[in-house]
Scaffold this motif. Structure first.
Motif, PDB file in Angstrom:
ATOM      1  N   MET A   1       1.028  -1.382  -0.104  1.00  0.00           N
ATOM      2  CA  MET A   1      -0.156  -0.174   0.406  1.00  0.00           C
ATOM      3  C   MET A   1       0.801   1.462   0.112  1.00  0.00           C
ATOM      4  O   MET A   1       2.041   1.475   0.855  1.00  0.00           O
ATOM      5  CB  MET A   1      -0.888  -0.108   1.189  1.00  0.00           C
ATOM      6  CG  MET A   1      -1.973   1.468   1.152  1.00  0.00           C
ATOM      7  SD  MET A   1      -3.405   1.130   2.495  1.00  0.00           S
ATOM      8  CE  MET A   1      -1.516   1.969   4.063  1.00  0.00           C
ATOM      9  N   LEU A   3       1.784   4.640   1.589  1.00  0.00           N
ATOM     10  CA  LEU A   3       1.964   5.530   2.478  1.00  0.00           C
ATOM     11  C   LEU A   3       1.280   6.441   2.323  1.00  0.00           C
ATOM     12  O   LEU A   3       2.144   7.505   1.435  1.00  0.00           O
ATOM     13  CB  LEU A   3       2.625   4.939   3.694  1.00  0.00           C
ATOM     14  CG  LEU A   3       2.900   4.131   3.677  1.00  0.00           C
ATOM     15  CD1 LEU A   3       4.042   4.354   3.904  1.00  0.00           C
ATOM     16  CD2 LEU A   3       1.375   3.160   4.433  1.00  0.00           C
ATOM     17  N   ARG A   9      -1.717  11.457   7.505  1.00  0.00           N
ATOM     18  CA  ARG A   9      -2.006   9.594   8.195  1.00  0.00           C
ATOM     19  C   ARG A   9      -2.815  10.092   9.369  1.00  0.00           C
ATOM     20  O   ARG A   9      -3.487   9.968  10.099  1.00  0.00           O
ATOM     21  CB  ARG A   9      -0.438   9.200   7.912  1.00  0.00           C
ATOM     22  CG  ARG A   9      -0.782   8.548   6.647  1.00  0.00           C
ATOM     23  CD  ARG A   9       0.401   7.763   6.801  1.00  0.00           C
ATOM     24  NE  ARG A   9       0.515   6.520   8.112  1.00  0.00           N
ATOM     25  CZ  ARG A   9      -0.340   5.062   7.675  1.00  0.00           C
ATOM     26  NH1 ARG A   9      -0.312   4.917   5.945  1.00  0.00           N
ATOM     27  NH2 ARG A   9       0.322   4.483   8.324  1.00  0.00           N
ATOM     28  N   LYS A  33      -0.060  -9.804  10.862  1.00  0.00           N
ATOM     29  CA  LYS A  33      -0.159  -9.031  10.500  1.00  0.00           C
ATOM     30  C   LYS A  33      -1.019  -9.863   9.706  1.00  0.00           C
ATOM     31  O   LYS A  33      -0.770 -11.106   9.493  1.00  0.00           O
ATOM     32  CB  LYS A  33       0.840  -8.439   9.298  1.00  0.00           C
ATOM     33  CG  LYS A  33       0.500  -7.704   7.984  1.00  0.00           C
ATOM     34  CD  LYS A  33       1.829  -6.777   7.777  1.00  0.00           C
ATOM     35  CE  LYS A  33       1.828  -5.887   6.677  1.00  0.00           C
ATOM     36  NZ  LYS A  33       2.586  -5.135   6.471  1.00  0.00           N
ATOM     37  N   GLY A  97      -4.682   6.237   5.009  1.00  0.00           N
ATOM     38  CA  GLY A  97      -3.749   4.764   6.169  1.00  0.00           C
ATOM     39  C   GLY A  97      -4.803   4.862   7.670  1.00  0.00           C
ATOM     40  O   GLY A  97      -3.709   4.727   8.789  1.00  0.00           O
ATOM     41  N   PRO A  99      -5.584   4.124  10.715  1.00  0.00           N
ATOM     42  CA  PRO A  99      -5.458   2.521  11.350  1.00  0.00           C
ATOM     43  C   PRO A  99      -7.152   1.773  11.907  1.00  0.00           C
ATOM     44  O   PRO A  99      -8.020   2.642  12.561  1.00  0.00           O
ATOM     45  CB  PRO A  99      -5.181   2.791  13.003  1.00  0.00           C
ATOM     46  CG  PRO A  99      -5.533   4.055  13.114  1.00  0.00           C
ATOM     47  CD  PRO A  99      -5.312   4.700  11.812  1.00  0.00           C
ATOM     48  N   ASP A 101      -9.363  -2.636  11.326  1.00  0.00           N
ATOM     49  CA  ASP A 101      -9.329  -4.517  11.225  1.00  0.00           C
ATOM     50  C   ASP A 101     -10.246  -4.264  10.221  1.00  0.00           C
ATOM     51  O   ASP A 101      -9.691  -5.553   9.740  1.00  0.00           O
ATOM     52  CB  ASP A 101      -9.478  -4.811  12.899  1.00  0.00           C
ATOM     53  CG  ASP A 101      -7.853  -4.108  13.602  1.00  0.00           C
ATOM     54  OD1 ASP A 101      -6.562  -4.320  13.634  1.00  0.00           O
ATOM     55  OD2 ASP A 101      -8.094  -3.681  14.140  1.00  0.00           O
ATOM     56  N   ASP A 117      -5.611  -3.209  -0.191  1.00  0.00           N
ATOM     57  CA  ASP A 117      -6.140  -2.428   1.125  1.00  0.00           C
ATOM     58  C   ASP A 117      -6.082  -4.139   2.069  1.00  0.00           C
ATOM     59  O   ASP A 117      -6.256  -3.828   3.150  1.00  0.00           O
ATOM     60  CB  ASP A 117      -6.178  -1.352   1.623  1.00  0.00           C
ATOM     61  CG  ASP A 117      -5.266  -0.645   0.570  1.00  0.00           C
ATOM     62  OD1 ASP A 117      -4.648  -0.340   0.568  1.00  0.00           O
ATOM     63  OD2 ASP A 117      -6.155   0.286   0.631  1.00  0.00           O
ATOM     64  N   LYS A 237      -5.610  -5.536   5.436  1.00  0.00           N
ATOM     65  CA  LYS A 237      -3.802  -5.521   5.717  1.00  0.00           C
ATOM     66  C   LYS A 237      -3.237  -4.727   6.533  1.00  0.00           C
ATOM     67  O   LYS A 237      -2.209  -5.892   6.817  1.00  0.00           O
ATOM     68  CB  LYS A 237      -3.475  -5.992   3.750  1.00  0.00           C
ATOM     69  CG  LYS A 237      -4.413  -6.470   2.939  1.00  0.00           C
ATOM     70  CD  LYS A 237      -3.665  -6.856   1.470  1.00  0.00           C
ATOM     71  CE  LYS A 237      -4.371  -7.856   1.229  1.00  0.00           C
ATOM     72  NZ  LYS A 237      -3.602  -7.642  -0.604  1.00  0.00           N
ATOM     73  N   GLU A 238      -3.062  -3.624   6.657  1.00  0.00           N
ATOM     74  CA  GLU A 238      -3.139  -2.723   7.781  1.00  0.00           C
ATOM     75  C   GLU A 238      -3.089  -3.481   9.367  1.00  0.00           C
ATOM     76  O   GLU A 238      -2.557  -2.955  10.269  1.00  0.00           O
ATOM     77  CB  GLU A 238      -2.052  -1.895   7.889  1.00  0.00           C
ATOM     78  CG  GLU A 238      -1.719  -0.999   6.199  1.00  0.00           C
ATOM     79  CD  GLU A 238      -0.305  -1.759   6.130  1.00  0.00           C
ATOM     80  OE1 GLU A 238      -0.020  -1.244   7.648  1.00  0.00           O
ATOM     81  OE2 GLU A 238      -0.113  -2.315   5.066  1.00  0.00           O
ATOM     82  N   SER A 239      -3.962  -4.589   9.795  1.00  0.00           N
ATOM     83  CA  SER A 239      -4.403  -4.034  10.705  1.00  0.00           C
ATOM     84  C   SER A 239      -3.356  -5.211  11.635  1.00  0.00           C
ATOM     85  O   SER A 239      -2.386  -6.024  11.172  1.00  0.00           O
ATOM     86  CB  SER A 239      -6.030  -6.105  10.732  1.00  0.00           C
ATOM     87  OG  SER A 239      -5.900  -5.994  11.955  1.00  0.00           O
ATOM     88  N   LYS A 240      -3.434  -4.690  12.785  1.00  0.00           N
ATOM     89  CA  LYS A 240      -2.611  -5.850  13.784  1.00  0.00           C
ATOM     90  C   LYS A 240      -2.949  -6.594  14.485  1.00  0.00           C
ATOM     91  O   LYS A 240      -2.413  -7.083  15.524  1.00  0.00           O
ATOM     92  CB  LYS A 240      -2.073  -4.829  14.794  1.00  0.00           C
ATOM     93  CG  LYS A 240      -0.553  -3.222  14.194  1.00  0.00           C
ATOM     94  CD  LYS A 240      -0.394  -2.395  15.366  1.00  0.00           C
ATOM     95  CE  LYS A 240       0.633  -1.488  14.135  1.00  0.00           C
ATOM     96  NZ  LYS A 240       1.183  -0.519  15.279  1.00  0.00           N
TER      97      LYS A 240
END
Length: 269
Positions: A1, A3, A9, A33, A97, A99, A101, A117, A237-240
């Protein structure tokens, strides 16, 4: 992705935080991830405790609060925090960007805009439009053609909003020209205008009208004149918290999740 610049952001993160709707007690974060793989079963044993942020279409506001409470009860240690807005706003947040989930939109085209994404989307529900009027339908609105009456104050969702796209689609199909007094940023804003008497009629989802049945009447639109709204859900995809996010998306298609959605008036996917 790719940024976004740091300033954008940060601003996006602040906007998302301002919109969040918390539901219950906190749990611990899972730091794996998202790989966009197959959904988990969504059972309590499969889903690790996590704090999940879910970006969801405004028309899901009531049902997702109920679904979230049920999910947290069956998944101890998990906290769901929802951010409700028009799908176009949610897509912008993801692109910038913010944050989160999980993303759930009210149409597939919005989800497609952030396909790079997300994991693979799953359709969790369908919906249809109705004409919302004031309680008792004081202006005697019977069908879509009545919305063309220039004496009637009609409000619609903006064209970039899924509900606005669906509204334009069905009005164009019937060759009905409507001049709305306003175009709103999400379908719940349309409903609010009718509830408050600031509009005589508006096109909303059937589930929205059902959620305000003590304040508005719903005039059904025949299926052959209507549009079917589809609600795709996907992990980001950016989920922690990839494993927990995947479990929640899978749960939305489970018998328990589907019962809550369908009891609220949503149709089977």
């Amino acid at each position: 992705m790719t940024l976004a610049p740091a300033g954008r952001r940060t601003a996006a993160a602040v906007l998302t935080a301002a919109l969040l709707v918390p539901l219950a007690a906190c749990g611990s974060d899972d730091t794996k991830k998202d790989t966009g793989g197959s959904p988990a079963s969504g059972s309590a044993s499969d889903a690790p405790a996590a704090n999940l942020t879910v970006l969801a279409a405004a028309s899901l506001t009531d049902v997702f609060k109920e679904a979230g409470a049920a999910y947290e009860k069956s998944h101890p240690g998990t906290k769901l925090t929802f951010s409700f807005a028009g799908s176009q706003e949610l897509v912008a947040q993801v692109s910038q960007g913010s944050p989160a989930d999980v993303l759930v939109t009210a149409d597939t085209k919005s989800m497609d805009k952030v396909r790079a994404d997300t994991g693979t989307p799953a359709i969790i529900a369908k919906n249809r439009l109705v004409i919302a009027t004031g309680e008792g339908n004081p202006h005697k609105v019977d069908d879509l053609k009545d919305l063309a009456d220039t004496k009637l104050k009609v409000v619609l969702a903006a064209p970039e909003v899924p509900a606005g796209k669906y509204s334009k689609q069905i009005l164009d199909k019937q060759k009905i020209a409507v001049k709305p007094v306003s175009q709103e940023p999400n379908v719940r804003a349309v409903l609010s205008k009718v509830e408050l008497g600031e509009a005589d009629a508006g096109l909303v989802y059937r589930t929205d009208a059902e959620s305000a049945k003590d304040k508005v009447d719903a005039v059904e639109i025949p299926d052959d004149q209507n549009a079917v709204a589809q609600y795709p859900a996907a992990t980001l995809k950016e989920s922690k918290n990839a494993e927990a996010a995947t479990a929640f998306v899978a749960w939305l298609s489970s018998p328990e999740g589907q019962k809550i959605l369908q009891d609220a008036g949503f149709q089977k996917p």
